[in-house]
Structures are given as structure tokens and as C-alpha cells.
Design an enzyme around this catalytic site. Structure first.
Site, PDB file in Angstrom:
ATOM      1  N   ARG A 165       0.838  -1.210   0.000  1.00  0.00           N
ATOM      2  CA  ARG A 165       0.000   0.000   0.000  1.00  0.00           C
ATOM      3  C   ARG A 165       0.871   1.258   0.000  1.00  0.00           C
ATOM      4  O   ARG A 165       0.552   2.265   0.620  1.00  0.00           O
ATOM      5  CB  ARG A 165      -0.953   0.023   1.201  1.00  0.00           C
ATOM      6  CG  ARG A 165      -1.928  -1.146   1.245  1.00  0.00           C
ATOM      7  CD  ARG A 165      -2.861  -1.172   0.042  1.00  0.00           C
ATOM      8  NE  ARG A 165      -3.727  -2.341   0.103  1.00  0.00           N
ATOM      9  CZ  ARG A 165      -3.440  -3.506  -0.490  1.00  0.00           C
ATOM     10  NH1 ARG A 165      -2.332  -3.638  -1.179  1.00  0.00           N
ATOM     11  NH2 ARG A 165      -4.269  -4.529  -0.396  1.00  0.00           N
ATOM     12  N   GLU A 195      -4.971   3.359   5.972  1.00  0.00           N
ATOM     13  CA  GLU A 195      -4.737   3.177   4.545  1.00  0.00           C
ATOM     14  C   GLU A 195      -5.264   4.384   3.769  1.00  0.00           C
ATOM     15  O   GLU A 195      -4.780   4.703   2.689  1.00  0.00           O
ATOM     16  CB  GLU A 195      -5.430   1.893   4.065  1.00  0.00           C
ATOM     17  CG  GLU A 195      -5.186   1.556   2.613  1.00  0.00           C
ATOM     18  CD  GLU A 195      -5.784   0.224   2.212  1.00  0.00           C
ATOM     19  OE1 GLU A 195      -6.283   0.122   1.080  1.00  0.00           O
ATOM     20  OE2 GLU A 195      -5.750  -0.711   3.029  1.00  0.00           O
ATOM     21  N   SER A 208     -11.543  -0.200   2.978  1.00  0.00           N
ATOM     22  CA  SER A 208     -10.675  -0.629   4.080  1.00  0.00           C
ATOM     23  C   SER A 208      -9.973   0.592   4.666  1.00  0.00           C
ATOM     24  O   SER A 208      -9.244   1.286   3.965  1.00  0.00           O
ATOM     25  CB  SER A 208      -9.643  -1.637   3.584  1.00  0.00           C
ATOM     26  OG  SER A 208     -10.289  -2.803   3.110  1.00  0.00           O
TER      27      SER A 208
END
Length: 348
Positions: free
Chosen positions: A163, A331, A235
Site C-alpha cells: 500500500r 490506509e 478498508s
């Protein structure tokens, strides 16, 4: 160049917070982007480039210009063994995956139903079900918003991580992704390493890309709330990666904890599972809450504010540290009054 006759941002990001910007424009070409950024600099105005706003939380109203990326070019070429897809950064990622499969071009099916634009894919190095964007990336085209110069970075130069990418660091400010190049092999092989997908081996005599695409879409739809009905940013936290030594300790204490060994020997854990073990499903702070069906998803339950989201995220982080001694990192991107702020610091 189209001007939106209001500056409300609620419908331009999936968490649907009631925030405003000084101005909102849509651009359909690189030249329009350069011109708008030049005018903004002359007026000493902050600029924020948004695709579909699926991974952002506005902490405050944005005192600047929001540019909506609508560069939707698409060009497909081929060699004897590979497909080459050159795609504008304003395209919708899931629609691209769906269109390619419909045209017999396979390889992105494991990343179906990931919300957001193509331009966000390399920034986050999006991934799901055993694949990451870096696995199919050929290049990323960026533009210097100050001098208008364009650059092409190959996959190695993008410095992809979990990520993470160079676009969160070196090219975070004053640069924009305008297009990406994907490379997909014509000799297609299914990727079924992720636990949920292994069941397809026993239930299907022939597994196709469309089979995997439909299966993943069904799973994601069952787990994730529709942002058109319930505001959310997908998420919220990264899955934490810990040392193998500490993973062994976690395994002794919590043998049911999902664990995903990494190539370097570390172990990735499920952030959603950790949060769920803290009995936080449904927990609400102000107008923000943890989704009842998926602990990794925070939702806009009742006219949440950016501060509600930060306080909720901070509480979740605190509880996970208390129970597991593991620090969760967001995130999502946090946007402050004048631009992006450090999300990790915001919930410290």
C-alpha cells in the site's frame, strides 16, 4: 473545462462528509490540468486532485481548488505474447477490469470491485486476493504541475511496497498521475493462492477469468457497504506486517488469527480480525461508526464529521495496541484545510 456551480464536496468522495472547497472544476485533458494549476498558483490557492474520492477523509473544509480528474483515454495494443493497455488516470478501475475481461483480456480479475480511479491504483499499490498493482504495472506517466513537464516511470522506479509507492513520497507534492501502462500476458493462468479462492478448484471443473471476477465481486459486495447507500472509504487500516518471531507469539495466544507469510519472512495479519477481537463491531463515535459486518470499514452513520472519523480511528488504534501490542496505520488519505496531512500522525 466545466465549472461546477457549487463547491460542496459531499458527492465527490465516498465517505460523503459535509465539507466544502473554495472551488471545484472537472478536467478532461492534461492541458486543462496544467492551466488550472497555473491559475491556482497565481492566485496562491491550494490544489487537490481527486479521482473518485474513494480513499480520502476530509478532516476540514478544503480552502482551495478541487480538480476532478476525468481523463478517460484508453488505448490497447498487443504483441504475440502480451497485451499493452495505456489508460487515462480518470477511468474507473473496476469498469476497466470489467471491460478488459469482456474483450478477452485477462489478468486483473483478482482486483475486481476495488473502488476508485486508475490514477489512485499506483499511489496505493492497490491489491486484493493475491495480487497487487505492481504485478501488472508497465509504467506510470506523471506530470510536474509547476513546469508542465511529463515523465514516464517504469515499474521499478515506482518503488512499490505494501500500500505504498514513490507517489506518496518523492512525487507526493506538485505532481499528478495522468495515465498508466499495464502489461498482461496472453497466456493466462488463474491466481488462486488466496484462501477464499481455493474453493473454486473444488466447485468448478473449468476456472475462467470471468469465474474469478464474478466470485470476487460477490464476496466484496457481501462484505463491503455500498458507498452510494452508506458513506465509507473501503478498508480504513492497512493490514499490519510483523516479524515472524512476534507472529509466533501471536499464534500461541490466538491460534485462529489469520496469518499471511511474506517473502522476506515477515507475517501479515488481518487488521479487520484484530479489530473484531476487540469487540468493536458497531462501535460509534459521533456520527462515525465501525461497520457491523466488516470491522475494517468505518462508515458515515449519522452526518459524521472529519473529527468524528479521526477520534474513532484513534480509539480503534488504542484498543488494538492494548490487546495485541500492534499499531494499526490508516490506509486512507487525510485531507486538511490546505492539502494532505499525515494520517498516521493524525490518529496518534
Amino acid at each position: 473545462m466545466n465549472y461546477n456551480h457549487h463547491n460542496k464536496l459531499k458527492k465527490y468522495h465516498t465517505f460523503s462528509l459535509n465539507v466544502i472547497a473554495r472551488a471545484v472544476y472537472s478536467i478532461y485533458s492534461v492541458n486543462e490540468l496544467i492551466m488550472l494549476c497555473k491559475n491556482a498558483r497565481l492566485n496562491k490557492c491550494s490544489v487537490l486532485l481527486l479521482g473518485e474520492g474513494s480513499n480520502v477523509i476530509f478532516v476540514n473544509n478544503f480552502d482551495g481548488l478541487v480538480i476532478l480528474n476525468r481523463i478517460t483515454s484508453l488505448n490497447i495494443t498487443e504483441s504475440s505474447i502480451e497485451w499493452y493497455i495505456h489508460v487515462g488516470s480518470g477511468n474507473n478501475w473496476h469498469k476497466l477490469v470489467k471491460k478488459l475481461i469482456k474483450n478477452g483480456i485477462y489478468g486483473l480479475e483478482n482486483m475486481a470491485f476495488i473502488p476508485g480511479s486508475v490514477g489512485a491504483a499506483p499511489i496505493q499499490n492497490i491489491g486484493a486476493y493475491g495480487m497487487e498493482f505492481k504485478d501488472v504495472c508497465n509504467y506510470v506517466d506523471i506530470i510536474n504541475l509547476i513546469n508542465g513537464k511529463q515523465y514516464r516511470l517504469n515499474s521499478h522506479e515506482c518503488e512499490f511496497g505494501y500500500r505504498d509507492s514513490v507517489f506518496k513520497h518523492k512525487y507526493r507534492e506538485n505532481f499528478a498521475i495522468v495515465s498508466v501502462g499495464l502489461k498482461l500476458k496472453k497466456l493466462w493462468k488463474p491466481i488462486l493462492t488466496y484462501s477464499n479462492l481455493t474453493s473454486l478448484i473444488f466447485t468448478h471443473t473449468k476456472i475462467t477469468a470471468k469465474t474469478i471476477f464474478n466470485f470476487i465481486c460477490k464476496i466484496r459486495k457481501s462484505k463491503l457497504p455500498d458507498p452510494y447507500l452508506v458513506g465509507n472509504a473501503g478498508s480504513f487500516f492497512k493490514n499490519p506486517v510483523i516479524s515472524s518471531k512476534y507472529a509466533s507469539k501471536i499464534n500461541l495466544l490466538y491460534p485462529l488469527c489469520p496469518k499471511y507469510p511474506q517473502i522476506n519472512g515477515d507475517v501479515k495479519l488481518s487488521a479487520g480480525w484484530l479489530i473484531e477481537q476487540c469487540n468493536l463491531k458497531g462501535y460509534q463515535y459521533g456520527g462515525a461508526a465501525i461497520h457491523n459486518n466488516h470491522a475494517l470499514v468505518l462508515i458515515n452513520k449519522n452526518n459524521a464529521t472529519g473529527k468524528d472519523v479521526i477520534n474513532l480511528a484513534r480509539y480503534i488504534k488504542k484498543k488494538v495496541i492494548e490487546k495485541f501490542d500492534i499499531k494499526l496505520e490508516p490506509e486512507v488519505r487525510f485531507i486538511g484545510k490546505y492539502g494532505e496531512i499525515n494520517a498516521k500522525d493524525a490518529i496518534s
